[in-house]
Design a protein around this motif. Sequence first.
Motif, mmCIF file in Angstrom:
data_model
loop_
_atom_site.group_PDB
_atom_site.id
_atom_site.type_symbol
_atom_site.label_atom_id
_atom_site.label_comp_id
_atom_site.label_asym_id
_atom_site.label_seq_id
_atom_site.Cartn_x
_atom_site.Cartn_y
_atom_site.Cartn_z
ATOM 1 N N HIS B 136 0.842 -1.190 0.000
ATOM 2 C CA HIS B 136 0.000 0.000 0.000
ATOM 3 C C HIS B 136 0.877 1.239 0.000
ATOM 4 N N MET B 137 0.577 2.168 -0.900
ATOM 5 C CA MET B 137 1.368 3.383 -0.963
ATOM 6 C C MET B 137 0.453 4.591 -0.834
ATOM 7 N N GLY B 138 0.911 5.592 -0.062
ATOM 8 C CA GLY B 138 0.172 6.834 0.034
ATOM 9 C C GLY B 138 0.246 7.558 -1.298
ATOM 10 N N VAL B 139 -0.840 8.234 -1.656
ATOM 11 C CA VAL B 139 -0.834 8.949 -2.933
ATOM 12 C C VAL B 139 0.187 10.091 -2.906
ATOM 13 N N MET B 140 0.270 10.795 -1.756
ATOM 14 C CA MET B 140 1.204 11.923 -1.676
ATOM 15 C C MET B 140 2.666 11.491 -1.866
#
Lengths: 346, 287
Positions: B136-140
């Motif tokens: 999972h990766m943060g969009v920012m």
Amino acid sequence: MMKTTFPAYRPLALAVLAAAALALVPLIGPRAVVQDLFGILCLLVLALNWNMLAGFAGLVSVGQQAFVGIGAYAMFAAVILFGLDPLAGVLLGGLVAMALAVPVACFVFRLNGAYFAIGTWVAAEIARLGLGQWKALGGGTGTSLPKGTTRDMLGVGPVKEWLGVSSAAASDIVLYWLALGLVLVTLGMSWAFLRSRMGLGLQAIRDNAMAARSVGVDPVRLKALVFLLTAFGTGLCGGLLFIQITRITPDAAFSLLDWTAFVLFVVVIGGIGTLPGPIVGVVVFYALERLLSDYGSAYLIVLGLFGIAVMLFARRGIWGSLSGRTGLELLPLGHRAPDPAPALRP
Amino acid sequence: MFSLDTIVQGLLLGGLYALFAAGLSLVFGIMRLVNLAHGDLIVLGAYLILGLGTVTGMNPFVAALIAMPLMFGLGWLLQTRLLNRVLGEDILPPLLVTFGLSVVIQNGLLAAFTADSRKLAAGPVESASVAIGPVHMGVMPVLTLATAVAVILGLNLLFYRTALGRAFRATSDDAVTAQLMGIRPQRIFAMATGIALVVAAIAALYLGTRANFDPSIGPARLLYAFEAVIIGGLGSLWGTLAGGVVIGLAQTMGAAVNPEWQILAGHVAFVLILMVRPRGLFPRAID
């Protein structure tokens, strides 16, 4: 331009007089003055050392706080872990700082110019973060000297009896005299070193590296020697400072602002590459601090602007400009040309 | 030993460090100027974006677009009024001037905005995340890395495909000969610093939306940025990106072992790489 060099004994007499006056301060001055002057003298020791590094050896380090912190931590370890006298701890601090300067030098001497400056800074950060892991000395939150440490310190007892003051005041006085002694020794050693063959080599490298090498001066050896010796002096000063502060944290012991930024401004404003420069700088620094102490951060802004102005308009600093304009020389580093051989005399 | 997640997070963090470092790398590569105030200029940029956002109520991304030309102007002024006067053989004067500038900016911000932590509010995008396979990766953070790559790509195009870039390279290689060809190094330097501060404004946007900031955090960010530039090698922009990723990876891996080792691991990686390659991984110019 007329060059009016003082006869050699005059500056010496002046220095002895000034040192004697400073040594007498604790006998008459209140304790707050002694504590203030102690801080100033320590700043001067750091400045004299940094001036040797950057002003004479061309080693622009922004990581000297590494050696202040290492000296301070070694002193704390000596007192808390080994039960030694704090003053023995100070000496140990100097030696440990010099010993750790060897691996630091192995790293930073591979880098030149700007890389060197950043390398020393990174080394100081590694020391700060590394010592923050030392749980016996409080880890990241730090620790304090045990109660009564300074009361039992070498020399405090006699001074207390002699002057009839409290233990706390006596320890302040002992530390003050030690700081004054360290200033005088550093100043004397710097002068002797710079007047020596090695010092001449150092200044030759600074003025023209190529020419100096061609006459057999080994730049790396000389610079490494200065790096180690200044680490020793800086480490001693770190130990002394933190006996009086009595509390250590990694952030305080390795503070870039306190132990390098202020030092840099003192040297630059006073006159980098001259021996009296740091003395002049420390006086200006102290005056500014007094004048602006009520304005908080304004003091640092003024100091920063002052440093920038010196670099723009008078690159040799206050002392350098003054001595250039008037020909006045205290602690001159030049050598008189040797007398022509007798046979050549008319 | 390290999970895929750790490595991806390190890569993404590296994007932020590369953004801090890109402007520095440009200036350092062209004029050998060590700008010790770069970190504080990024923080200044973050306060500028914050101020614009507070006054007009606009989104930080829009505010950053307005901050960029302002920062360019600041860079131009800084270079022509101050830094051009101290550039030369001796590295000490520019080092000390930028050091003084760093102290002035830091304490100026402190006087104006107090020591309170601030943050740029970017809205719902802050907490959004995407999942690629198990990670999972943060969009920012993803946006940060993408922006870093885009900035480096853009700077490279500027550097190798335009007349200005040719002038940059010529001045970097030999300022005197470049002058004979009708290039005015002082103007070239002013352009370079202006562009560097535009990049600093972009870095400020991501710095401010990612975490809290206060006037004192500049120097630490500067150090990471410098490590990235030096690891990458003088004058190589892709090298700077690689350097940023190295620092980012080392920090997240260190933190995975022991959270207290995060920053330390980055510094140790820097020392190790320089012990093996004192001029960095991909040096373009000779210092």
